[in-house]
Write an enzyme that holds these catalytic residues in place. Structure first.
Site, PDB file in Angstrom:
ATOM      1  N   HIS A 228       0.828  -1.204   0.000  1.00 40.23           N
ATOM      2  CA  HIS A 228       0.000   0.000   0.000  1.00 40.23           C
ATOM      3  C   HIS A 228       0.867   1.261   0.000  1.00 40.23           C
ATOM      4  O   HIS A 228       0.516   2.251  -0.646  1.00 40.23           O
ATOM      5  CB  HIS A 228      -0.958   0.042   1.182  1.00 40.23           C
ATOM      6  CG  HIS A 228      -1.966   1.144   1.006  1.00 40.23           C
ATOM      7  ND1 HIS A 228      -3.078   1.022   0.206  1.00 40.23           N
ATOM      8  CD2 HIS A 228      -2.003   2.419   1.481  1.00 40.23           C
ATOM      9  CE1 HIS A 228      -3.763   2.151   0.195  1.00 40.23           C
ATOM     10  NE2 HIS A 228      -3.133   3.022   0.955  1.00 40.23           N
ATOM     11  N   TYR A 232       1.656   5.446  -2.414  1.00 37.41           N
ATOM     12  CA  TYR A 232       2.072   6.829  -2.134  1.00 37.41           C
ATOM     13  C   TYR A 232       3.388   7.155  -2.841  1.00 37.41           C
ATOM     14  O   TYR A 232       3.657   8.324  -3.121  1.00 37.41           O
ATOM     15  CB  TYR A 232       2.173   7.056  -0.625  1.00 37.41           C
ATOM     16  CG  TYR A 232       0.863   6.776   0.058  1.00 37.41           C
ATOM     17  CD1 TYR A 232      -0.250   7.558  -0.224  1.00 37.41           C
ATOM     18  CD2 TYR A 232       0.707   5.707   0.939  1.00 37.41           C
ATOM     19  CE1 TYR A 232      -1.478   7.288   0.352  1.00 37.41           C
ATOM     20  CE2 TYR A 232      -0.517   5.426   1.517  1.00 37.41           C
ATOM     21  CZ  TYR A 232      -1.598   6.209   1.224  1.00 37.41           C
ATOM     22  OH  TYR A 232      -2.825   5.940   1.783  1.00 37.41           O
ATOM     23  N   HIS A 379     -11.254   1.248  -8.090  1.00 31.65           N
ATOM     24  CA  HIS A 379     -10.671   2.295  -7.226  1.00 31.65           C
ATOM     25  C   HIS A 379      -9.278   2.672  -7.698  1.00 31.65           C
ATOM     26  O   HIS A 379      -8.975   3.852  -7.897  1.00 31.65           O
ATOM     27  CB  HIS A 379     -10.633   1.793  -5.784  1.00 31.65           C
ATOM     28  CG  HIS A 379      -9.697   2.561  -4.909  1.00 31.65           C
ATOM     29  ND1 HIS A 379      -9.954   3.841  -4.475  1.00 31.65           N
ATOM     30  CD2 HIS A 379      -8.473   2.233  -4.407  1.00 31.65           C
ATOM     31  CE1 HIS A 379      -8.938   4.270  -3.734  1.00 31.65           C
ATOM     32  NE2 HIS A 379      -8.032   3.323  -3.684  1.00 31.65           N
ATOM     33  N   PHE A 380      -8.392   1.667  -7.905  1.00 32.84           N
ATOM     34  CA  PHE A 380      -7.023   2.084  -8.213  1.00 32.84           C
ATOM     35  C   PHE A 380      -6.833   2.492  -9.677  1.00 32.84           C
ATOM     36  O   PHE A 380      -5.796   3.043 -10.013  1.00 32.84           O
ATOM     37  CB  PHE A 380      -5.971   1.079  -7.734  1.00 32.84           C
ATOM     38  CG  PHE A 380      -6.038  -0.316  -8.266  1.00 32.84           C
ATOM     39  CD1 PHE A 380      -5.776  -0.588  -9.591  1.00 32.84           C
ATOM     40  CD2 PHE A 380      -6.299  -1.378  -7.405  1.00 32.84           C
ATOM     41  CE1 PHE A 380      -5.794  -1.877 -10.076  1.00 32.84           C
ATOM     42  CE2 PHE A 380      -6.331  -2.684  -7.880  1.00 32.84           C
ATOM     43  CZ  PHE A 380      -6.078  -2.925  -9.220  1.00 32.84           C
ATOM     44  N   HIS A 381      -7.852   2.272 -10.519  1.00 34.75           N
ATOM     45  CA  HIS A 381      -7.778   2.908 -11.842  1.00 34.75           C
ATOM     46  C   HIS A 381      -8.087   4.410 -11.744  1.00 34.75           C
ATOM     47  O   HIS A 381      -7.698   5.174 -12.630  1.00 34.75           O
ATOM     48  CB  HIS A 381      -8.717   2.220 -12.827  1.00 34.75           C
ATOM     49  CG  HIS A 381      -8.117   1.003 -13.468  1.00 34.75           C
ATOM     50  ND1 HIS A 381      -8.129  -0.243 -12.893  1.00 34.75           N
ATOM     51  CD2 HIS A 381      -7.419   0.851 -14.632  1.00 34.75           C
ATOM     52  CE1 HIS A 381      -7.502  -1.107 -13.663  1.00 34.75           C
ATOM     53  NE2 HIS A 381      -7.053  -0.471 -14.727  1.00 34.75           N
ATOM     54  N   ARG A 442     -12.819  -9.908  -8.792  1.00 34.06           N
ATOM     55  CA  ARG A 442     -11.673  -9.414  -9.530  1.00 34.06           C
ATOM     56  C   ARG A 442     -10.734 -10.583  -9.848  1.00 34.06           C
ATOM     57  O   ARG A 442     -11.011 -11.714  -9.468  1.00 34.06           O
ATOM     58  CB  ARG A 442     -10.926  -8.365  -8.695  1.00 34.06           C
ATOM     59  CG  ARG A 442     -10.413  -8.919  -7.388  1.00 34.06           C
ATOM     60  CD  ARG A 442      -9.772  -7.887  -6.485  1.00 34.06           C
ATOM     61  NE  ARG A 442      -8.518  -7.357  -7.014  1.00 34.06           N
ATOM     62  CZ  ARG A 442      -7.540  -6.842  -6.239  1.00 34.06           C
ATOM     63  NH1 ARG A 442      -7.707  -6.787  -4.925  1.00 34.06           N
ATOM     64  NH2 ARG A 442      -6.443  -6.380  -6.770  1.00 34.06           N
ATOM     65  N   ARG A 443      -9.624 -10.294 -10.539  1.00 34.76           N
ATOM     66  CA  ARG A 443      -8.553 -11.262 -10.808  1.00 34.76           C
ATOM     67  C   ARG A 443      -9.042 -12.560 -11.446  1.00 34.76           C
ATOM     68  O   ARG A 443      -8.593 -13.654 -11.096  1.00 34.76           O
ATOM     69  CB  ARG A 443      -7.842 -11.632  -9.502  1.00 34.76           C
ATOM     70  CG  ARG A 443      -7.056 -10.519  -8.864  1.00 34.76           C
ATOM     71  CD  ARG A 443      -6.677 -10.915  -7.484  1.00 34.76           C
ATOM     72  NE  ARG A 443      -5.685 -10.029  -6.902  1.00 34.76           N
ATOM     73  CZ  ARG A 443      -5.425  -9.979  -5.605  1.00 34.76           C
ATOM     74  NH1 ARG A 443      -6.082 -10.757  -4.765  1.00 34.76           N
ATOM     75  NH2 ARG A 443      -4.503  -9.166  -5.145  1.00 34.76           N
TER      76      ARG A 443
END
Length: 558
Positions: A228, A232, A379-381, A442-443
């Site tokens: 995670h 950042y 979310h992470f797209h 997912r995946r």
């Protein structure tokens, strides 16, 4: 005179990093397009469902680890060299870390692409989250280890320049561009310790057959110790652009120097102890430590909100310098005809949306609703796929002319590109989030279950599939536009001593108003390490005592 003419050695290294980054972006983006069509069952003629996982691994590794790392290296070379007004101290060392990173990349990519060759024993279909039980060829792990070591050397290179600069400027404050780069690398050093131990101490011996069994919880925990915080590492360079360059592109100045430094310090302190929020469903980790991770994760909303305030205030100042009036009418005076500005601004808007879905991910109870569903890639797209990637692409329209001494070509196409990316990601990510709320996993290449129909909360499953496919297609067109503009400008842009206005004005509230303690690198690094020890020392000791290479050992009860 632009950057190329003032610092030709640094410009050459920065360009080399950007070339590798853009190649990884092109291949990783192509893999993403194929996945979008395959998973939605719109078109399955490229590869079969077994090969889907090779493409998924390539998409994640090439974009999330390779594109970002090389682009960040190029960006920080530009920023550190410019703000310290000195070329790298030793070009042999500088090129050494670049080529070591390239060797690691080639080894990693070779093992991933090997999965597309029939009957090949060289495979690495282990996804971006490369922990057991999935196992890759040893070269995959060794290549990643080389990339990480090379990135450490790159950081050491920039600290080397800073220390040399400090010798001649004992009483000066750290220039803001260098400050942000150094604190990002400090956070990177802290968080990559976990993945380095996992890869070198566990995965390489396991993949080489030196050990035959491995306790799965420990490598999972070491991965998420890094997994995670690395977000950042990607986001802070985007912040780097939003704080240092976006105000200038808006026609104004950065609102506050001290606010900028505080934000980067908070990220250094809090980024790493948050990894357990990816393991809420894992047994063997105390609920108390998971709660600690949730609290620190939610605390990270503070620097993001501070960034929202500071960047918007800086943009408003720029708009008012251009004649903007009223509470909101000033927005119309922003340079919406500038590709670099538009891309950065739209990336910031998408990041705000990603922040809201991130709060769901971070919350222990609500997380279970969307755990391991397609909500998570949705979310992470928004965050990595747009806030980071679109910012990197947009600022390239401003940086590449400085590094090549050539003006940007095809400005209309460059302006269309960020709008197209925003539209494509809006369609795709929106559908992914809603499908995740319906429980779509997912995946997997085959998200449907036999004899079971998902019940959408809003819309229909067919409409969501088409949104993902159409969104992915628009994103691919946007990516092609970006690469076309960059290549054409790089190879055939008009030569100029000043291809772009690269002047960066001083902040409205400058460094003279910034407390000196904010530059105390040792203090903030020590505090970050203490918080990491509080979060991880006891749980990791429990896992090690439980048997590192003993998969039969039961995890301790929570």
């Amino acid at each position: 005179m632009t950057f190329l003419h003032k610092y030709p050695k640094a410009a050459k290294v920065a360009k080399a990093n950007f070339i590798v980054a853009f190649i990884a972006l092109a291949i990783g983006g192509l893999f993403g397009f194929i996945q979008a069509l395959h998973r939605t069952d719109v078109f399955r003629g490229f590869f079969n469902s077994g090969e889907y996982y090779t493409l998924l691994t390539g998409h994640g590794v090439l974009l999330a680890l390779i594109f970002t790392t090389f682009f960040i290296a190029g960006l920080f070379i530009w920023g550190v060299t410019r703000s310290l007004d000195r070329e790298p101290e030793n070009m042999t060392f500088t090129w050494s870390w670049f080529w070591l990173m390239v060797i690691g990349l080639v080894m990693t990519a070779f093992t991933i692409l090997g999965g597309l060759v029939p009957d090949s024993s060289i495979r690495a279909a282990v996804l971006y989250t490369f922990y057991p039980p999935l196992q890759a060829h040893p070269a995959f792990y060794i290549g990643l280890a080389l990339v990480i070591v090379a990135s450490w050397m790159a950081g050491a290179d920039w600290f080397w320049s800073y220390n040399k600069w400090r010798d001649n400027h004992p009483n000066d404050r750290i220039p803001i561009l260098t400050f942000m780069a150094l604190f990002t690398m400090l956070m990177w050093y802290v968080c990559t310790i976990g993945v380095a131990i996992e890869v070198v101490g566990l995965l390489i011996p396991w993949s080489l057959g030196l050990v035959t069994e491995i306790e799965p919880l420990l490598p999972r925990t070491l991965f998420w110790y890094f997994g995670h915080a690395v977000v950042y590492f990607w986001l802070l360079p985007a912040y780097y652009v939003w704080y240092a360059i976006l105000p200038k592109l808006s026609g104004g100045r950065l609102f506050s120097d001290s606010m900028t430094r505080i934000v980067f310090i908070i990220f250094l302190i809090l980024s790493t102890p948050v990894g357990y929020h990816h393991q809420y469903a894992d047994p063997g980790i105390s609920v108390g430590f998971k709660f600690y991770a949730m609290a620190t994760t939610l605390l990270l909303l503070l620097p993001s909100l501070m960034t929202l305030f500071t960047v918007v205030a800086s943009m408003e100042h720029g708009a008012r310098q251009r004649g903007g009036k009223g509470y909101l009418k000033w927005i119309g005076k922003l340079p919406w005809d500038s590709p670099a500005f538009v891309g950065c601004a739209l990336a910031g808007i998408m990041f705000a949306a990603g922040g809201f879905s991130g709060m769901i991910n971070a919350s222990m109870n609500i997380n279970l609703l969307i755990h391991n569903t397609i909500w998570v890639p949705g979310h992470f797209h928004l965050t990595v796929g747009t806030a980071v990637a679109l910012t990197f692409m947009a600022i390239s329209y401003w940086l590449i002319p400085q590094l090549t001494g050539r003006k940007l070509k095809f400005k209309t196409l460059a302006l269309i590109q960020p709008y197209a990316w925003f539209l494509g990601m809006t369609l795709m990510s929106n559908a992914m989030h809603r499908a995740g709320l319906s429980g779509v996993p997912r995946r997997t290449a085959e998200p449907q279950y036999s004899g079971f129909e998902f019940e959408p909360i809003f819309g229909t499953m067919g409409e969501m599939k088409w949104q993902i496919a159409i969104g992915g297609t628009i994103l691919t067109i946007s990516l092609i536009l970006f690469l076309w503009v960059i290549i054409a400008s790089w190879m055939g842009g008009e030569k100029s001593d000043m291809p772009v206005d690269d002047y960066i004005p001083e902040p409205l509230s400058g460094v003279e108003h910034t407390p000196a303690i904010l530059d105390n690198i040792k203090l903030w690094l020590a505090l970050a390490i203490i918080l990491v020890l509080l979060a991880y020392s006891f749980p990791l000791w429990e896992m090690v005592a439980d048997g590192v290479f003993s998969p039969g050992a039961l995890p301790r009860p929570s």
